[in-house]
Scaffold this motif. Structure first.
Motif, PDB file in Angstrom:
ATOM      1  N   GLY A 152       0.785  -1.226   0.000  1.00 38.20           N
ATOM      2  CA  GLY A 152       0.000   0.000   0.000  1.00 38.20           C
ATOM      3  C   GLY A 152       0.813   1.270   0.000  1.00 38.20           C
ATOM      4  O   GLY A 152       0.263   2.363   0.066  1.00 38.20           O
ATOM      5  N   VAL A 153       2.130   1.164  -0.084  1.00 40.59           N
ATOM      6  CA  VAL A 153       2.990   2.344  -0.086  1.00 40.59           C
ATOM      7  C   VAL A 153       3.208   2.796  -1.526  1.00 40.59           C
ATOM      8  O   VAL A 153       3.584   2.006  -2.379  1.00 40.59           O
ATOM      9  N   LEU A 154       2.959   4.057  -1.780  1.00 38.86           N
ATOM     10  CA  LEU A 154       3.143   4.641  -3.107  1.00 38.86           C
ATOM     11  C   LEU A 154       4.161   5.769  -3.004  1.00 38.86           C
ATOM     12  O   LEU A 154       3.954   6.732  -2.266  1.00 38.86           O
ATOM     13  N   LEU A 155       5.275   5.624  -3.734  1.00 35.74           N
ATOM     14  CA  LEU A 155       6.308   6.660  -3.748  1.00 35.74           C
ATOM     15  C   LEU A 155       6.139   7.533  -4.973  1.00 35.74           C
ATOM     16  O   LEU A 155       6.096   7.024  -6.095  1.00 35.74           O
ATOM     17  N   VAL A 156       6.064   8.827  -4.746  1.00 37.74           N
ATOM     18  CA  VAL A 156       5.925   9.795  -5.830  1.00 37.74           C
ATOM     19  C   VAL A 156       7.194  10.636  -5.864  1.00 37.74           C
ATOM     20  O   VAL A 156       7.592  11.221  -4.856  1.00 37.74           O
ATOM     21  N   TYR A 157       7.823  10.668  -7.049  1.00 37.67           N
ATOM     22  CA  TYR A 157       9.113  11.333  -7.197  1.00 37.67           C
ATOM     23  C   TYR A 157       9.020  12.732  -7.792  1.00 37.67           C
ATOM     24  O   TYR A 157       9.961  13.486  -7.720  1.00 37.67           O
ATOM     25  N   GLY A 158       7.908  13.056  -8.425  1.00 40.80           N
ATOM     26  CA  GLY A 158       7.802  14.368  -9.044  1.00 40.80           C
ATOM     27  C   GLY A 158       6.390  14.634  -9.511  1.00 40.80           C
ATOM     28  O   GLY A 158       5.488  13.809  -9.349  1.00 40.80           O
ATOM     29  N   LYS A 159       6.231  15.802 -10.093  1.00 38.42           N
ATOM     30  CA  LYS A 159       4.920  16.189 -10.596  1.00 38.42           C
ATOM     31  C   LYS A 159       5.081  16.780 -11.989  1.00 38.42           C
ATOM     32  O   LYS A 159       6.021  17.527 -12.251  1.00 38.42           O
ATOM     33  N   LYS A 160       4.170  16.421 -12.883  1.00 44.25           N
ATOM     34  CA  LYS A 160       4.194  16.961 -14.241  1.00 44.25           C
ATOM     35  C   LYS A 160       3.913  18.465 -14.193  1.00 44.25           C
ATOM     36  O   LYS A 160       3.214  18.951 -13.310  1.00 44.25           O
ATOM     37  N   LYS A 161       4.433  19.165 -15.159  1.00 41.70           N
ATOM     38  CA  LYS A 161       4.278  20.612 -15.180  1.00 41.70           C
ATOM     39  C   LYS A 161       2.829  21.054 -15.302  1.00 41.70           C
ATOM     40  O   LYS A 161       2.448  22.101 -14.806  1.00 41.70           O
ATOM     41  N   ASP A 162       2.003  20.232 -15.951  1.00 41.92           N
ATOM     42  CA  ASP A 162       0.594  20.616 -16.096  1.00 41.92           C
ATOM     43  C   ASP A 162      -0.167  20.458 -14.777  1.00 41.92           C
ATOM     44  O   ASP A 162      -1.325  20.819 -14.675  1.00 41.92           O
ATOM     45  N   ARG A 163       0.509  19.898 -13.735  1.00 38.69           N
ATOM     46  CA  ARG A 163      -0.026  19.744 -12.376  1.00 38.69           C
ATOM     47  C   ARG A 163      -1.226  18.810 -12.289  1.00 38.69           C
ATOM     48  O   ARG A 163      -1.929  18.786 -11.319  1.00 38.69           O
ATOM     49  N   GLU A 164      -1.469  18.021 -13.343  1.00 40.33           N
ATOM     50  CA  GLU A 164      -2.595  17.083 -13.337  1.00 40.33           C
ATOM     51  C   GLU A 164      -2.191  15.660 -12.974  1.00 40.33           C
ATOM     52  O   GLU A 164      -3.040  14.829 -12.753  1.00 40.33           O
ATOM     53  N   CYS A 165      -0.878  15.389 -12.946  1.00 38.17           N
ATOM     54  CA  CYS A 165      -0.452  14.040 -12.587  1.00 38.17           C
ATOM     55  C   CYS A 165       0.943  14.066 -11.979  1.00 38.17           C
ATOM     56  O   CYS A 165       1.711  15.003 -12.169  1.00 38.17           O
ATOM     57  N   TRP A 166       1.235  13.013 -11.236  1.00 41.39           N
ATOM     58  CA  TRP A 166       2.509  12.853 -10.557  1.00 41.39           C
ATOM     59  C   TRP A 166       3.304  11.739 -11.225  1.00 41.39           C
ATOM     60  O   TRP A 166       2.764  10.985 -12.022  1.00 41.39           O
ATOM     61  N   ILE A 167       4.578  11.611 -10.870  1.00 44.44           N
ATOM     62  CA  ILE A 167       5.465  10.629 -11.491  1.00 44.44           C
ATOM     63  C   ILE A 167       5.994   9.677 -10.408  1.00 44.44           C
ATOM     64  O   ILE A 167       6.510  10.119  -9.384  1.00 44.44           O
ATOM     65  N   ASP A 191       6.256   5.926 -14.476  1.00 44.74           N
ATOM     66  CA  ASP A 191       4.820   5.917 -14.768  1.00 44.74           C
ATOM     67  C   ASP A 191       4.173   7.145 -14.147  1.00 44.74           C
ATOM     68  O   ASP A 191       4.637   7.642 -13.118  1.00 44.74           O
ATOM     69  N   THR A 192       3.113   7.614 -14.772  1.00 46.54           N
ATOM     70  CA  THR A 192       2.395   8.757 -14.223  1.00 46.54           C
ATOM     71  C   THR A 192       1.205   8.275 -13.394  1.00 46.54           C
ATOM     72  O   THR A 192       0.650   7.202 -13.628  1.00 46.54           O
ATOM     73  N   VAL A 193       0.850   9.096 -12.421  1.00 43.92           N
ATOM     74  CA  VAL A 193      -0.236   8.803 -11.502  1.00 43.92           C
ATOM     75  C   VAL A 193      -1.197   9.981 -11.528  1.00 43.92           C
ATOM     76  O   VAL A 193      -0.811  11.110 -11.250  1.00 43.92           O
ATOM     77  N   SER A 194      -2.441   9.714 -11.867  1.00 46.30           N
ATOM     78  CA  SER A 194      -3.443  10.781 -11.923  1.00 46.30           C
ATOM     79  C   SER A 194      -4.014  11.045 -10.531  1.00 46.30           C
ATOM     80  O   SER A 194      -3.860  10.248  -9.602  1.00 46.30           O
ATOM     81  N   LEU A 195      -4.712  12.154 -10.407  1.00 46.17           N
ATOM     82  CA  LEU A 195      -5.407  12.483  -9.170  1.00 46.17           C
ATOM     83  C   LEU A 195      -6.422  11.389  -8.836  1.00 46.17           C
ATOM     84  O   LEU A 195      -6.529  10.955  -7.679  1.00 46.17           O
ATOM     85  N   GLU A 196      -7.127  10.901  -9.836  1.00 53.75           N
ATOM     86  CA  GLU A 196      -8.109   9.830  -9.624  1.00 53.75           C
ATOM     87  C   GLU A 196      -7.424   8.569  -9.081  1.00 53.75           C
ATOM     88  O   GLU A 196      -7.953   7.903  -8.182  1.00 53.75           O
TER      89      GLU A 196
END
Length: 177
Positions: free
Chosen positions: A91-106, A111-116
């Protein structure tokens, strides 16, 4: 509780840390201490009170109402989402960055991760999908700790941590995990 422990003892999935907890730690500790150790939130509060450094908490979501009102824009570019009572990194999710459009994370694997997607992960945590016995849990957003270069040769994925088991105020076991 005894039935649950007996089931775990017989289960083939009980190895290493779980067997150690059942056979060695649980019988010799008060329920209050086990409750604190099993909760990342309570453990961090205790460690902070004693002056030990802990990862910064960016947000806590305890229920669906808090999820609906969570301010996603205040999350930093890099963070970790984890269940409060998770076990073994599930259940641990590591996020390393955020796309410039601010709609998804990396994620680490690019792989990209959406808000949903993030919201669904929080729902899975709240529903207890990552807890030991499928009981509802709390989602925590916290600082992503970066691995120290000295530990890189010992880590396949993630950051190893050191666990020290103390019995009657004497360290009896330690592990790099």
């Amino acid at each position: 509780m005894l039935n649950y422990l007996n089931h775990l003892r017989k289960s083939k999935s009980v190895l290493g840390m779980n067997a150690r907890n059942i056979e060695y730690i649980m019988p010799f500790n008060h329920k209050r201490e086990v409750r604190i150790a099993d909760s990342k939130i309570l453990t961090k509060k205790l460690l902070r009170r004693t002056g030990l450094p802990v990862a910064e908490t960016y947000g806590i979501i305890r229920n669906r109402k808090e999820l609906q009102h969570f301010d996603w824009q205040n999350l930093p570019k890099s963070f970790v989402l984890k269940p409060n009572r998770g076990l073994g990194g599930t259940g641990v999710l590591l996020v390393y960055g955020k796309k410039k459009d601010r709609e998804c994370w990396i994620k680490a694997n690019k792989d990209t991760v959406s808000l949903e997607y993030l919201q669904n992960e929080v729902l899975a945590i709240l529903d207890g999908d990552y807890s030991r016995v499928n009981i509802p849990d709390i989602a925590i957003f916290e600082e992503r700790i970066k691995i120290h270069p000295a530990f890189k040769p010992y880590s396949y994925r993630g950051i190893p941590d050191t666990r020290i088991i103390v019995f009657n105020n004497i360290p009896v076991m330690a592990e790099l995990r």
